[in-house]
Scaffold this active site. Sequence first.
Site, PDB file in Angstrom:
ATOM      1  N   CYS A  88       0.817  -1.211   0.000  1.00  0.00           N
ATOM      2  CA  CYS A  88       0.000   0.000   0.000  1.00  0.00           C
ATOM      3  C   CYS A  88       0.849   1.259   0.000  1.00  0.00           C
ATOM      4  O   CYS A  88       0.386   2.329  -0.398  1.00  0.00           O
ATOM      5  CB  CYS A  88      -0.951  -0.001   1.194  1.00  0.00           C
ATOM      6  N   GLY A 120      -7.303  -9.738   4.853  1.00  0.00           N
ATOM      7  CA  GLY A 120      -5.864  -9.968   4.821  1.00  0.00           C
ATOM      8  C   GLY A 120      -5.189  -9.647   6.138  1.00  0.00           C
ATOM      9  O   GLY A 120      -5.841  -9.430   7.162  1.00  0.00           O
TER      10      GLY A 120
END
Length: 422
Positions: free
Chosen positions: A50, A189
């Site tokens: 990310c 996740g």
Amino acid sequence: MPLIALGLNHLTAPVNLREQVAFDAGSTEEALRELTGEPGVEEAMILSTCNRTELYVGVADGAEDVPQAWLNRHHRLTPGKLDEFLYLHRDDDAVRHMFRVATGLDSMVLGEPQILGQVKDAYQQAREARALKAPLDRLLQHTFAVAKRVRTDTRIGAHTVSVAFTAVRLAEQVFTDLRQACVLLLGAGDTIELAARHLVEKQVSRLIVANRTLENAHELATRHGGYAIALADLPQHLAEADIVIASTAARQPVLTRAMVEKAIAARRRKPMFMVDIAVPRDIEDSVGTMEDVFLYGIDDLRQVIDDNLRSREAAAREAEAIIDLQVDRYMAWRRALGVRNPAVDMRHHAEVYRDEVLEKARAMIARGKSPDEALAFLANTLTNKLLHHPSAALREAALSGDLDLLHAAGRLYGLEREAGED
């Protein structure tokens, strides 16, 4: 073979650009095959999280520009669009960068441990794509050892604040008592798992887990006392949530403005707090402009995170010292790959001499010479042949005062040790 690290991260590029160059787990292996098929690319690994997208690439001389050209082409970007946001490290600096990334020194949250697992996943993907050769494979193994040592020898991981924890802490600042809040988690996740753990510690009132694969959502929700829904059922449950934390692997937003508008209306305009820590983003950007929604993105967490840096800065300096030492050690090994080992040549020459002299000794016996004569010839001749060039070089060194060579010869033949034993 030069090694380069090319990429962009949370410090160099905004989230909307990081989204455009992100690789999801399903596409990385094919992308690696494509990248290693480029002219001059010998081996490669792609790390995409990310907060960063990075290419670690071993290239032939003169091919340093190939990875950047491929990155633009792969993501169908206008040439030059990434130039001001990319960083490029070569050789020693590339090795140092990888060590810093894996140990969390280059993370938004200093010392956060999740990045090491992400590097290991990237390594596994590169192995499965057969994209690694010895130099980069060795670097990854060295990286894991360095990260372990940094964790063991410093306090870089003490009281580490993960992105997931930061999201929960931010939610706690908005909702003073999370025991009264219903939290909706989008995804199943590692990041969402960490967020769920922190929320349970805060005794959150209700926990809903939404995921594309309902089975995965159910497993996570069961572990943390929540209940699971499919992403397709999100519109029916969104209004229940006071807090939404999103981190899926979707390529498009899973939470749209239209869905949020309906939820806010159903809540009679009771505000909602949302944290989107996914890249690409899970929540439509325009949701942040709504009056009754407080939307924070991954880059918005930086200020909260900065407040927790001071306690780990001293540990970071210790970690940098460890990394500098290990960079030197890895690069020494890498440089040795390009140097022919003289021991191989020495052995080859010795074997050639041996075979020549042995053949002559056998010929002596065939002509009627005694075995003792042949053995004496073999021993004397072989000794003279093997020692001729070293003896000549040492005589010249003694005459010229080349002490370095004389001492090196002593170490090489074990003469200094024998003299010490006397």
